[in-house]
Scaffold this motif. Structure first.
Motif, mmCIF file in Angstrom:
data_model
loop_
_atom_site.group_PDB
_atom_site.id
_atom_site.type_symbol
_atom_site.label_atom_id
_atom_site.label_comp_id
_atom_site.label_asym_id
_atom_site.label_seq_id
_atom_site.Cartn_x
_atom_site.Cartn_y
_atom_site.Cartn_z
ATOM 1 N N TYR A 1 0.879 -1.175 0.000
ATOM 2 C CA TYR A 1 0.000 0.000 0.000
ATOM 3 C C TYR A 1 0.911 1.218 0.000
ATOM 4 C CZ TYR A 1 -3.815 -2.988 1.655
ATOM 5 O OH TYR A 1 -4.766 -3.958 1.781
ATOM 6 N N PRO A 2 0.565 2.269 -0.740
ATOM 7 C CA PRO A 2 1.381 3.483 -0.645
ATOM 8 C C PRO A 2 1.376 3.989 0.799
ATOM 9 C CG PRO A 2 -0.166 3.628 -2.478
ATOM 10 C CD PRO A 2 -0.542 2.410 -1.694
ATOM 11 N N LEU A 3 2.515 4.456 1.259
ATOM 12 C CA LEU A 3 2.604 4.922 2.652
ATOM 13 C C LEU A 3 1.660 6.089 2.917
ATOM 14 C CD1 LEU A 3 6.474 4.799 3.248
ATOM 15 C CD2 LEU A 3 4.739 3.325 4.307
ATOM 16 N N HIS A 4 1.488 6.968 1.920
ATOM 17 C CA HIS A 4 0.761 8.225 2.189
ATOM 18 C C HIS A 4 -0.690 7.991 2.589
ATOM 19 C CE1 HIS A 4 -0.659 7.850 -2.056
ATOM 20 N NE2 HIS A 4 -1.714 8.465 -1.568
ATOM 21 N N GLY A 5 -1.232 6.824 2.256
ATOM 22 C CA GLY A 5 -2.632 6.561 2.589
ATOM 23 C C GLY A 5 -2.821 5.936 3.958
ATOM 24 N N MET A 6 -1.728 5.629 4.640
ATOM 25 C CA MET A 6 -1.862 4.909 5.908
ATOM 26 C C MET A 6 -1.882 5.868 7.098
ATOM 27 S SD MET A 6 0.158 1.368 5.565
ATOM 28 C CE MET A 6 1.392 1.485 4.277
ATOM 29 N N PRO A 7 -2.670 5.537 8.105
ATOM 30 C CA PRO A 7 -2.761 6.420 9.285
ATOM 31 C C PRO A 7 -1.390 6.767 9.870
ATOM 32 C CG PRO A 7 -4.407 4.698 9.414
ATOM 33 C CD PRO A 7 -3.576 4.389 8.202
#
Ligand SMILES: *Cc1c(COP(=O)(O)O)cnc(C)c1O
Length: 371
Positions: A315-321
């Motif tokens: 998953y792209p990091l930017h989308g993770m909490p």
């Protein structure tokens, strides 16, 4: 049903012998001759002056950042598309991760986005050689030099990969490797930092061993870590490393067989290796374009029904909490967003047989045809 795992390692006879020998010797902790031997052999293999063992790849990244002096308020540039250890290591230092988009063909960090995101606070650029393909190092090294920034390569997935004749891990100020069970060389759990810098190497050795004062044992002037690898793990690593040439050859023939067998399937993109690069195909990663008849998830489920295990891309990091506090509204990562949804990797372990590869190819052809 007979199933094909996404990754099965090969443990060599030499590795088993060395581990037994380490056990016999009684040196089961972090003192013992296999640590020195493994570090020396790995440094020689990568072509660096120093190699320092650690407990895993994550601790290798953290140790290297700490050794490079990364601290609160510093910015460290990483790709948006990578394993979570990259951002964790930065956060352990109290520093700020700065995410960059990736290149569509190799999934490695896009130097143009790095250029846009360099500030006065940028301390380190951390390119990642994703799935065994080198990042675009000449562009990255030039930017780093121009701005006086250190480069830490994350070579966890790229043991033996080459960029324009240079070894991955031998180009930055330092590099971190992982020896997790699914990596090309494994010690079970384990990691390594390599560098040519004598001062940095001495500092890394001190920090990983609780920062004992060089003059007075049990006296500590700064915070250290216990990131010591055991002699048992080093014995395993040394034994595995002796077979790296044949491991890399196996990865190459695996990729060739997959690529030949998957040729001409509309919408299925096989891995690309850039000119002047040697891809080690840590994982054989494919991308399903819009013209492919199934979604990535439906495709993976269909393979699973046939006993074939695959993995989604990161998953792209930017989308993770976890990363939310470090992402700005204006930051865009269109390439990472796109490939993350469309990509997966096929069974790629060193233990895979040609017959298993052919089974996977046949299954994919059948699935694509009948969708
Ligand atoms: C595996 C991996 C790591 C972390 O290594 P561990 O040994 O699992 O801590 C870091 N970065 C990348 C790109 C990896 O693939």
């Amino acid at each position: 049903m007979h199933s094909i795992p996404v990754n099965a390692p090969v443990i060599t006879a030499a590795a088993k012998r060395y581990v037994a020998d380490a056990m016999e010797s009684g040196w089961v902790s972090s003192a013992g001759s296999y640590i020195d031997k493994f570090e020396a052999a790995f440094a020689a293999y990568i072509g660096r002056k120093h190699a320092i063992t650690t407990t895993n790849g994550t601790s290798a990244l953290h140790l290297a950042l700490a050794g490079l002096g990364v601290t609160e308020g510093d910015e460290v540039i990483i790709p948006d598309f990578t394993m979570v250890a990259c951002i964790d290591a930065i956060l352990y230092c109290g520093a700020l991760p700065v995410l960059c988009d990736i290149e569509p063909e190799t999934f490695t960090i896009d130097p143009r986005d790095i250029e846009r995101k360099i500030t006065k606070k940028t301390k380190v650029i951390m390119p990642v050689h994703v799935y065994g393909h080198p990042a675009d190092m000449d562009e990255i090294l030039a930017l780093a030099k121009q701005h006086g920034i250190a480069v830490l390569e994350d070579a966890a997935e790229a043991h033996g990969a080459k960029y324009r004749g240079r070894m991955c891990g031998a180009m930055g100020d330092a590099a971190a490797f992982s020896f997790y069970g699914n990596k090309i060389i494994t010690t079970g759990e384990g990691g390594m930092v390599v560098t040519d810098n004598d001062v940095l190497a001495a500092r890394l050795r001190r920090l990983k061993d609780l920062a004992h004062s060089p003059e007075r044992r049990f006296w500590h002037e700064e915070i250290g870590f216990n990131y010591r690898m055991t002699n048992l793990q080093a014995a395993l690593g040394l034994g595995q490393l002796e077979s790296i040439a044949s491991f890399l050859e196996r990865k190459r023939t695996m990729a060739q067989r997959y690529s030949a067998g998957l040729q001409g399937i509309a919408g299925l993109r096989t891995p690309i290796t850039k000119d002047d690069c040697e891809n080690v195909f840590w994982m054989y990663a494919i991308v399903l374009d819009a013209t492919f008849p199934l979604s990535r998830d439906a495709f993976r489920a269909a393979l699973k029904d046939r006993g074939i295990d695959t993995r989604d891309f990161f998953y792209p990091l930017h989308g993770m909490p976890l990363a939310a506090p470090f992402v700005q509204q204006k930051d865009q990562f269109p390439v990472a967003d796109d490939v993350a949804l469309r990509g997966c990797y096929l069974p790629s372990g060193l233990a895979i047989t040609d017959a298993q590869i052919d089974t996977v190819i046949d299954a994919i052809r059948t699935i694509a045809r009948s969708a």
